[in-house]
Design an enzyme around this catalytic site. Structure first.
Site, PDB file in Angstrom:
ATOM      1  N   ASP B   9       0.865  -1.182   0.000  1.00 18.10           N
ATOM      2  CA  ASP B   9       0.000   0.000   0.000  1.00 18.10           C
ATOM      3  C   ASP B   9       0.897   1.225   0.000  1.00 18.10           C
ATOM      4  O   ASP B   9       1.777   1.348   0.849  1.00 18.10           O
ATOM      5  CB  ASP B   9      -0.912   0.013   1.225  1.00 18.10           C
ATOM      6  N   GLU B 128     -13.653  -4.848  -1.746  1.00 19.02           N
ATOM      7  CA  GLU B 128     -13.354  -4.688  -0.317  1.00 19.02           C
ATOM      8  C   GLU B 128     -14.663  -4.830   0.438  1.00 19.02           C
ATOM      9  O   GLU B 128     -15.592  -4.052   0.216  1.00 19.02           O
ATOM     10  CB  GLU B 128     -12.676  -3.339  -0.080  1.00 19.02           C
TER      11      GLU B 128
END
Lengths: 219, 285
Positions: B9, B128
């Site tokens: 990330d 997600e």
């Protein structure tokens, strides 16, 4: 003759990774869609991802098909990757039939969508699969796979496979859906892989390294 | 064969990690982590720009261009991918696949057009999901910030039908916690779609990865905390920038809830439990 290799750009595929891999093994590469550059190059790489018919149209439209045939017949070291391997053949049934470059006798067909037991399989063939030397012992020492062990995994992403008529050109096979298809071949100055060596980590880079040695006349 | 995919990330110049997608901690230089994971046997790498949706910024292109010069495994790139041009730019810069979430949830035609333009195998639908009180799962956008109101399982099925070549499913509830994958979520998605599923969110030990490999019906796993914390513990990986929360690193924080592991150790553990992995270093001269 130029000191560099030509990577054929006909609008399809991730050329950058191939160029990066060649650079990594010390071979300068020029990405080009000009037939004239093919005539100057000391080696030619034909990559590609996408549909066979669209690719042949793109090569024909740029005058690259004839240039490739001529250069291959002149003996220039040639490396076809993925779709670039398939294009070498006489024909493909993908959205076809379509004619290919006709350098390697045989055809390109769809991978099986069911296994021998009849269960459906996921296509495309996506991921890391073993490449096996015919006869199981070692890869053809004249090929760029010379330094690898049979059973090494390489990265594949394809829905069609090549079926050469002369099995003597087969350097490796790979199992999918209960059948063993030709995953790389060597015919005189023409080497080609169905897998992506530029996406197969250092074992993949070593394939470019061995080919580069061949191009430079070191092996 | 299970594909082991480290997830990085990225926020600006830094590799970051959150817990349940919040509270991003700076962990170090994304390029150094990527390089180490590549050399230690990552089968693919997943880069997500975690603020691209929020600040309307796409900083990934230069990063992808640089890492693709030395990393020769498939790269999946996501975070704020909104248009066909975004995809084209990323693929041209060295990405092999793009992960799309927010833009696809807001306009499902984006998935279809992307798949038709670039091929299904370049399009990964990133989902997600968070569990609702009634036990169903909701799909979230904007890096876990906005509930979409869509049922995550139905959306996964729809995305695959529209042409996504793979589904990346991440449990928001589990991610960063090290408490294990949400097996119910992962299995439910795998049962609904006929394309490969990559599971993410929650791995805290080798055993968690073994569990999802054997019971999740997945083809790949995306791992972040499990690998990052191991690498930090083993090596002196320098912090890459000044922005963000560097206190955690400087304080020498411990990651006690994690039985963190490196890639080699992880693959050996998987193999010892009968999960086939790619072994590297297979005799190359």
């Amino acid at each position: 003759m130029s000191s560099s290799v030509a990577i054929v750009d006909y609008g399809m595929g991730n050329l950058l990774s191939v160029a990066n891999a060649l650079e990594r093994v010390g071979l300068g590469a020029r990405i080009t869609s000009e037939a004239a550059d093919l005539h100057r190059a000391r080696g030619i790489v034909l990559p590609g991802v996408g549909a066979f018919g669209v690719a042949m149209e793109a090569l024909n439209a740029r005058g690259l098909s004839d240039a490739l045939r001529e250069r291959i017949r002149a003996g220039v070291p040639f490396f076809g990757v993925c779709l670039g391997m398939q294009l070498l053949f006489d024909s493909s049934e993908e959205f076809g039939p379509h004619r290919g470059l006709g350098i390697v006798k045989g055809s390109v067909r769809r991978l099986p969508v069911t296994d021998p037991q009849g269960a459906s399989i996921k296509v495309p063939h996506l991921g890391w699969s073993p490449i096996v030397a015919p006869g199981g012992a070692a890869f053809n020492p004249r090929s760029p796979l010379v330094s690898l062990s049979t059973g090494t995994r390489m990265y594949f992403v394809h829905s069609y496979f090549c079926d050469p008529i002369d099995r003597g050109v087969v350097v490796s096979t790979t199992r999918f859906g209960g059948m063993d298809f030709c995953s790389s071949l060597l015919q005189d100055n023409v080497f080609a892989t169905q897998f992506h060596p530029e996406k197969s980590a250092e074992t993949g880079v070593s394939v470019y390294r061995q080919w580069a040695r061949h191009v430079k006349g070191e092996r | 064969m299970l594909r082991v995919i480290p997830r990085l990330d990225i926020k600006g110049p830094d590799l970051v990690k959150g817990v349940q997608m919040e509270g991003l901690r700076v962990l170090g230089s994304p390029e150094e982590f990527a390089d180490r994971y590549y050399r230690e046997g990552a089968d693919e790498l997943l880069y997500m720009d975690v603020v691209a949706s929020l600040y309307n910024r796409n900083g990934l292109v230069e990063f992808v261009r640089r890492v693709s010069k030395k990393i020769f495994v498939p790269l999946i790139v996501g975070g704020g991918v909104r248009t066909i041009e975004d995809i084209r730019t990323l693929l041209r810069s060295g990405a092999d696949k793009v992960a799309i979430n927010t833009a696809a949830v807001h306009n499902e035609e984006f998935v279809r057009v992307a798949a038709q333009t670039f091929g299904s195998s370049t399009v990964v639908a990133s989902i997600e999901a968070a569990r609702r009180p009634d036990g169903t799962y909701e799909a979230f956008t904007d890096n876990g910030r906005e509930g979409s109101g869509k049922n995550a399982l139905a959306w996964a099925e729809r995305a695959a039908t529209l042409g996504a070549g793979e589904i990346l499913v991440t449990s928001i509830d589990r991610e960063g916690t090290g408490t294990g994958f949400d097996l119910e979520l992962v299995r439910a998605v795998a049962d609904r779609v006929s394309v490969p599923v990559i599971a993410g969110g929650g791995a805290g030990s080798v055993e968690h990865v073994v569990d999802v490999a054997k019971e999740g019906r997945v083809e790949g796993v995306a791992l972040a905390s499990l690998l990052h914390y191991d690498l930090i513990r083993r090596e002196n990986v320098e912090s890459g920038g000044a922005a963000g929360n560097t206190q955690f690193l400087k304080s020498g924080g411990r990651f006690t809830q994690f039985a963190a592991a490196g890639l080699r150790e992880l693959k050996e553990g998987l193999e010892s439990h009968g999960v086939v992995c790619r072994r590297y270093g297979v005799s190359v001269q």
